[in-house]
Design an enzyme around this catalytic site. Structure first.
Site, PDB file in Angstrom:
ATOM      1  N   ASP A 179       0.847  -1.190   0.000  1.00 16.92           N
ATOM      2  CA  ASP A 179       0.000   0.000   0.000  1.00 16.92           C
ATOM      3  C   ASP A 179       0.889   1.250   0.000  1.00 16.92           C
ATOM      4  OD1 ASP A 179      -3.043   0.708   0.322  1.00 16.92           O
ATOM      5  OD2 ASP A 179      -2.022   2.025   1.744  1.00 16.92           O
ATOM      6  N   TYR A 309      -3.013  10.958   1.096  1.00 18.97           N
ATOM      7  CA  TYR A 309      -3.403  10.660  -0.280  1.00 18.97           C
ATOM      8  C   TYR A 309      -3.291  11.915  -1.153  1.00 18.97           C
ATOM      9  CZ  TYR A 309      -5.287   5.981   0.586  1.00 18.97           C
ATOM     10  OH  TYR A 309      -5.427   4.649   0.877  1.00 18.97           O
ATOM     11  N   HIS A 363      -4.625  -7.762  -0.050  1.00 19.44           N
ATOM     12  CA  HIS A 363      -3.917  -6.494   0.109  1.00 19.44           C
ATOM     13  C   HIS A 363      -3.148  -6.405   1.422  1.00 19.44           C
ATOM     14  CE1 HIS A 363      -3.187  -2.328  -0.975  1.00 19.44           C
ATOM     15  NE2 HIS A 363      -3.651  -1.904   0.180  1.00 19.44           N
TER      16      HIS A 363
END
Length: 385
Positions: A179, A309, A363
């Site tokens: 990630d 982000y 993930h």
């Protein structure tokens, strides 16, 4: 600039625990069309089960005591108090490895894999594969201080990790992550190649963009299929990232006020992105997810974790024509991962020396398949020691 490390213990106050439990119990849940469906987001069934466990079946004090058996430290790095776990290896010559988590994770992601890497002989491996493992918490995630100004992206964090590893006395080390942690690790390889023995990742960030000159090296059919999958994922499942990457503060008001709202926002991803057949508990125990969510809640910095982000959107992992990163790279591809590019796409920039297709997992590989991921990390770094 860094300041010498100090030992740290997690110590949440009784008042904070009481306030949290009151909010969980008082949560106003929805009445959706289908309480069992996750088509519109986190299902009522899953959120209600989490809320019930959090209110009456989850012992934070026991969890806190267990987590405090890990060696926690805090160093002031580039103006921020950065938390990290520093577990020394057991073996004749452990090599240093910095492992970075992502969102919606924390250092708790690495709790199960830590002993497999630091003491492999005690877990079916060989002492010669031991690592000294450093697991920092991203700024604003759990126990690390949130940035006090804009500009802190995965690129910036990579520089902070380089300063941290230097403070710990490590001139050469490996990096690993998934990630956002994969982005930090790849930025490390790009910025500090002289310090990196190798980088291993179990995800390739969506911002990774090699410079394409189709006249010289046209996009292959496999690469085009990946680009199509990535666009489809963004259209159907990427609203969270678009919101984090544009207006994260608006969402943060709600998530910092409601622990169940925070839990729903996070558990949707744990449920959707892990490899299970309808039973999330079978791969990631609900207590582990609650622990992770609680760390975000107690930190009070959910806005900073979302905002990373946005910072990363302004600082994509984009490469100029002809730019190459020569640090050896290993990639583990898990079947329930988000869209992953083919090897050829990554090799346009990186020196890929190991590319492994894993039999199961998603993930959150360190949580779901710690033994398999640990063995992949050992195998990749074995010839680089």
């Amino acid at each position: 600039m860094t300041v010498a490390a100090r030992e740290h213990r997690i110590a949440i106050t009784d008042e904070a625990l009481s306030d949290l439990r009151r909010r969980v119990i008082a949560a106003r849940l929805l009445d959706p069309i289908d309480p069992d469906s996750g088509e519109d987001g986190a299902s009522l069934r899953l959120v209600r089960r989490l809320a019930d466990r959090w209110a009456d079946g989850f012992d934070w004090r026991a969890t806190e005591a267990r987590l405090n058996r890990l060696p926690h430290f805090i160093s002031r790095i580039d103006g921020l108090n950065i938390h990290y776990v520093h577990q020394r290896g057991v073996g004749p010559a452990p090599i240093p490895l910095v492992m970075t988590h992502g969102w919606p994770g924390s250092f708790v992601e690495m709790e199960r894999i830590l002993p497999l890497l630091t003491d492999p002989a005690a877990h079916g491996g060989h002492a010669t594969d031991a690592f000294d493992v450093v697991v920092p918490s991203l700024p604003g995630y759990g126990l690390s201080q949130a940035p006090q100004s804009s500009g802190v992206s995965a690129r910036t964090i990579a520089g902070m990790w380089a300063n941290l590893m230097a403070e710990l006395g490590y001139d050469r080390y490996g990096a690993q992550g998934g990630d956002i942690g994969a982005g930090v690790s790849l930025w490390l390889a790009r910025q500090r190649p002289e310090a990196l023995t190798g980088v291993h990742v179990n995800y390739i960030p969506s911002s990774f963009a090699p410079c394409i000159d189709e006249a010289v090296e046209p996009i292959t059919s496999d690469e085009q299929a990946f680009l199509d999958r990535a666009r489809m994922f963004a259209a159907e499942n990427g609203a969270y990232a678009a919101l984090h990457g544009t207006k994260p503060q608006t969402l943060a008001y709600a998530l910092s006020d409601s622990p169940i709202g925070l839990a729903a926002w996070m558990i949707e991803k744990f449920d959707a992105w892990s490899d299970h057949d309808g039973d999330l508990d079978s791969v990631i125990p609900l207590e582990t997810i609650i622990t992770n969510i609680a760390l975000y809640w107690f930190s009070g910095t959910i806005d900073a974790s979302l905002r990373l982000y946005k910072e990363n959107r302004f600082n994509p992992l984009a490469f100029a024509s002809g730019e190459k990163v020569l640090v050896p790279l290993g990639v583990a591809v898990f079947p329930r991962e988000l869209p992953m590019p083919p090897r050829s796409w990554v090799e346009r920039v990186f020196d890929v020396q190991r590319w492994s297709t894993m039999p199961k997992g998603g993930h959150f590989a360190a949580l779901e398949q710690p033994a398999a991921l640990a063995e992949e990390i050992r195998a990749f770094f074995r010839p680089l020691r």
